[in-house]
Design a protein around this motif. Structure first.
Motif, short mmCIF file in Angstrom:
data_model
loop_
_atom_site.label_atom_id
_atom_site.label_comp_id
_atom_site.label_asym_id
_atom_site.label_seq_id
_atom_site.Cartn_x
_atom_site.Cartn_y
_atom_site.Cartn_z
N UNK A 5 0.91 -1.10 -0.12
CA UNK A 5 -0.02 0.08 0.13
C UNK A 5 0.87 1.39 0.28
N UNK A 6 0.45 2.36 -0.65
CA UNK A 6 1.11 3.49 -0.86
C UNK A 6 0.45 4.73 0.04
N UNK A 76 11.04 -0.02 -5.39
CA UNK A 76 9.70 -0.64 -5.43
C UNK A 76 9.67 -2.06 -5.69
N UNK A 77 10.47 -2.87 -6.51
CA UNK A 77 10.58 -3.94 -6.81
C UNK A 77 10.73 -4.76 -5.64
N UNK A 78 11.69 -4.49 -4.70
CA UNK A 78 11.81 -5.01 -3.47
C UNK A 78 10.84 -5.01 -2.66
N UNK A 79 10.24 -3.63 -2.69
CA UNK A 79 9.26 -3.46 -1.59
C UNK A 79 7.72 -4.05 -2.02
N UNK A 117 7.37 6.36 0.87
CA UNK A 117 5.99 6.28 0.34
C UNK A 117 5.35 5.05 0.51
N UNK A 118 5.79 4.11 0.94
CA UNK A 118 5.38 2.60 0.90
C UNK A 118 5.18 2.48 2.59
N UNK A 122 10.02 0.68 5.89
CA UNK A 122 11.48 0.54 6.65
C UNK A 122 11.48 -0.74 7.10
N UNK A 123 10.33 -1.46 7.12
CA UNK A 123 10.46 -2.83 7.87
C UNK A 123 10.92 -3.68 6.52
#
Length: 308
Positions: A5-6, A76-79, A117-118, A122-123
């Motif tokens: 979610x953003x 974003x790919x990792x997130x 923004x995600x 941080x986690x």
């Protein structure tokens, strides 16, 4: 991993300029400087819109080729997935192609903004993973470590993983940068380096790099010998003869001066009382700027009040 979610609100990221190598610490030592780029990022319904003011406004791409956007995409790919759209506003103050870490600032800004923004960013992407990703994109860890963590950093690879420690530089040290009018591509500067160097030169640099940690943090009176380099500056002289000559002139005056990163900017590590005098030593053709040391590194700040 579930699609993330953003956040609806925009985020602002500030990233400092950096100087790498600092003489003998090739690809390992970095120093964060009080000159900053700002970026505001907001997740949008669709598309990609980029606004750039300041450095690079006339030359940087305003599409997916932009280094900061490419860095955001990697994060974003990792997130867990890409947002539908992005709005990006850049206020750039770090000169490009001058050895002051403008590419590292863009990379770190993109990674920090994507994480910010995600929801739960941080986690999912902690500081160590952020350093790993930034180093992978940049190709070496010295600038990105200083940009992310601020202060004086020592970075290294260990079993394929990148590590860094942050140290507090002495408050007596005042950076003065001498920025020439013409840029120099990092690839050009690196292309001049030899594949091997004499053992005696490597030994001198190892001793000077070790001394530099003590000099920059606790005993700045040792900075002149501690910043001696035999691994890269003279080899790069054909691409930046004026910079290498300025380093020589400053060092002859007793000023600890080095090529900043891949050049062609020259960095002098002055004492507080000498900074203004040293800034006048370069002569015509150089923009001399006395800076503060940055001790915070890349940071997420309130969105209001960004100046261009």
């Amino acid at each position: 991993m579930a699609h993330p979610a953003f956040r609806a609100a925009a985020v602002r990221v500030r990233t400092p300029a950096t100087s790498a190598n600092l003489g003998p610490g090739f690809d390992a030592l970095g120093l964060a400087l009080g000159l900053y780029d700002d970026v505001i990022v907001r997740v949008a319904e669709s598309g990609l819109h980029i606004d750039i003011a300041g450095e690079g406004a006339d030359s940087l791409p305003r599409d997916e080729r932009h280094l900061m956007v490419r860095s955001m995409r990697a994060a974003f790919d990792i997130l867990g997935g890409q947002p539908r759209g992005l709005e990006v506003v850049c206020a750039n103050r770090i000169p490009h192609g001058r050895g002051l870490g403008s590419s590292s600032a863009a990379i770190c800004a993109g990674l920090m903004a994507a994480r910010a923004v995600t929801s739960g960013g941080e986690a999912r992407l902690g500081d160590e993973a952020l350093l790993e990703l930034a180093s992978e994109i940049e190709g070496h860890p010295d600038n990105v470590a200083a940009c992310l963590f601020g202060g004086f950093t020592v970075a290294w690879s260990d079993g394929g993983s990148v590590r860094a420690i942050r140290l507090d530089p002495s408050e007596a040290v005042v950076p003065v940068v001498f920025v020439p009018a013409e840029p120099l591509l990092t690839e050009t500067a690196r292309g001049l380096l030899p594949r091997t160097v004499p053992h005696v030169d490597a030994a001198v640099n190892a001793g000077r790099a070790a001394l530099l940690v003590e000099a920059l943090t606790r005993r700045p009176e040792l900075l002149l010998p501690a910043t001696e380099d035999r691994l890269h500056q003279e080899y790069r002289a054909p691409a930046m003869a004026g910079s290498v000559q300025l380093v020589g002139r400053l060092r002859a005056e007793g000023v600890p001066a080095v090529i900043s990163g891949a050049g062609p900017t020259v960095l002098a590590l002055a004492g507080g009382g000498d900074a203004d005098r040293i800034a006048r030593l370069a002569g015509d053709g150089w923009a001399a700027n006395r800076l503060e040391l940055d001790r915070e590194g890349a940071s997420v700040l309130p969105v209001t009040g960004v100046s261009r």
